[in-house]
Design an enzyme around this catalytic site. Structure first.
Site, PDB file in Angstrom:
ATOM      1  N   SER A  87       0.841  -1.193   0.000  1.00  0.00           N
ATOM      2  CA  SER A  87       0.000   0.000   0.000  1.00  0.00           C
ATOM      3  C   SER A  87       0.879   1.248   0.000  1.00  0.00           C
ATOM      4  O   SER A  87       2.061   1.166  -0.345  1.00  0.00           O
ATOM      5  CB  SER A  87      -0.945  -0.021   1.210  1.00  0.00           C
ATOM      6  OG  SER A  87      -1.920   0.980   1.096  1.00  0.00           O
ATOM      7  N   ASN A  88       0.326   2.395   0.368  1.00  0.00           N
ATOM      8  CA  ASN A  88       1.102   3.637   0.441  1.00  0.00           C
ATOM      9  C   ASN A  88       0.569   4.499   1.578  1.00  0.00           C
ATOM     10  O   ASN A  88      -0.388   4.132   2.246  1.00  0.00           O
ATOM     11  CB  ASN A  88       1.053   4.368  -0.912  1.00  0.00           C
ATOM     12  CG  ASN A  88      -0.374   4.715  -1.294  1.00  0.00           C
ATOM     13  OD1 ASN A  88      -1.022   5.521  -0.654  1.00  0.00           O
ATOM     14  ND2 ASN A  88      -0.886   4.066  -2.345  1.00  0.00           N
ATOM     15  N   HIS A  89       1.183   5.682   1.760  1.00  0.00           N
ATOM     16  CA  HIS A  89       0.879   6.512   2.931  1.00  0.00           C
ATOM     17  C   HIS A  89      -0.259   7.511   2.729  1.00  0.00           C
ATOM     18  O   HIS A  89      -0.400   8.432   3.528  1.00  0.00           O
ATOM     19  CB  HIS A  89       2.128   7.281   3.367  1.00  0.00           C
ATOM     20  CG  HIS A  89       3.159   6.420   4.007  1.00  0.00           C
ATOM     21  ND1 HIS A  89       2.921   5.753   5.192  1.00  0.00           N
ATOM     22  CD2 HIS A  89       4.416   6.085   3.629  1.00  0.00           C
ATOM     23  CE1 HIS A  89       3.998   5.059   5.521  1.00  0.00           C
ATOM     24  NE2 HIS A  89       4.924   5.235   4.583  1.00  0.00           N
ATOM     25  N   ALA A 134      -4.843   7.508  -4.143  1.00  0.00           N
ATOM     26  CA  ALA A 134      -3.483   7.083  -4.482  1.00  0.00           C
ATOM     27  C   ALA A 134      -3.553   5.577  -4.743  1.00  0.00           C
ATOM     28  O   ALA A 134      -3.353   4.753  -3.856  1.00  0.00           O
ATOM     29  CB  ALA A 134      -2.533   7.384  -3.327  1.00  0.00           C
TER      30      ALA A 134
END
Ligand code: C5P
Length: 222
Positions: free
Chosen positions: A29-31, A96
């Site tokens: 995943s991402n932030h 995102a």
């Protein structure tokens, strides 16, 4: 105040990260915090729009009067957006989305073994490009996070993904972007661009909704 151009319009906004499973307990995943997308949803409601958030996993409360569809992966996000696209005037892609997902999802937890291990990834579908290429086609707005030549890269994405508008920000600047409460963006459309000064995300969201309303009005005049 209400922008007449947005009153009663159906707005769909993607927000937050997506999460791509590797096995039952792990993911890529991402932030992304989802703050910008949620601020846009709030601004859309204020402008009188009927607003749906298609949200990846975030720790944010649903803004009042917003319908929220929770998804995990990019493919789930795409399916939810396609379900909503038939009845959508404005589509805003703020999520995102993970560009890649693991080629296979293991049914059992992956065991550790060798010192080195490789992971095969496959491309995820591009949600905003899919919606912009569909029929009926909503007024479509994308976001672009860049670290250099912000305007030219963003304009490239506007063309390639057939967007009506793109909101570009320089994520290398300090104190703005991802988990921050502030942002500083440049809004670009086919024949023009406008810089919006650094401000809180809700302030920017209201300015972006105002610009969308103006462009929608202009499109109606054409
Ligand atoms: O190409 P890039 O990921 O920089 O494009 C960003 C824009 O495209 C954002 O609006 C994002 O929400 C959208 N996007 C998408 N589906 C993807 C990747 C990006 O909708 N798989």
């Amino acid at each position: 105040f209400q922008h007449t151009a947005l009153a009663g319009k159906r707005v769909v906004i993607t927000a937050g990260p997506t999460r791509e499973a590797l096995d039952p307990v792990r993911y890529i995943s991402n932030h992304s915090s989802g703050k910008m997308g949620y601020a846009l949803a709030r601004a859309a409601v204020e402008a009188g729009a009927r607003t749906t958030l298609v949200s990846g996993p975030v720790h944010l409360a649903t803004p009042d009067h917003v319908e929220r569809v929770d998804v995990i992966s990019a493919r789930e996000m795409l399916a939810a957006c396609q379900d909503l696209a038939g009845d959508c005037d404005i589509f805003i892609a703020c999520a995102a989305v993970a560009d890649y997902r693991p080629a296979t999802v293991q049914e059992q937890k992956i065991k550790k073994g060798d010192e080195r291990s490789t992971l095969e990834l496959v491309r995820n579908p591009d949600i905003v490009a899919t919606i912009a290429g569909g029929q009926p086609r909503p007024f479509t707005v994308g976001f672009a996070a860049e670290t250099q030549d912000v305007e030219s890269y963003a304009r490239g994405k506007l063309e390639r993904k057939h967007l009506d508008m793109i909101v570009a920000n320089d994520v290398s600047a300090e104190g703005v972007g991802f988990a921050s409460d502030e942002n500083e963006v440049c809004v670009i459309w086919r024949d023009n661009a406008q810089r919006l000064e650094r401000a809180g995300k809700l302030t920017l969201a209201r300015q972006i909704m105002q610009l969308i309303a103006t462009r929608l009005d202009a499109a109606r005049m054409d």
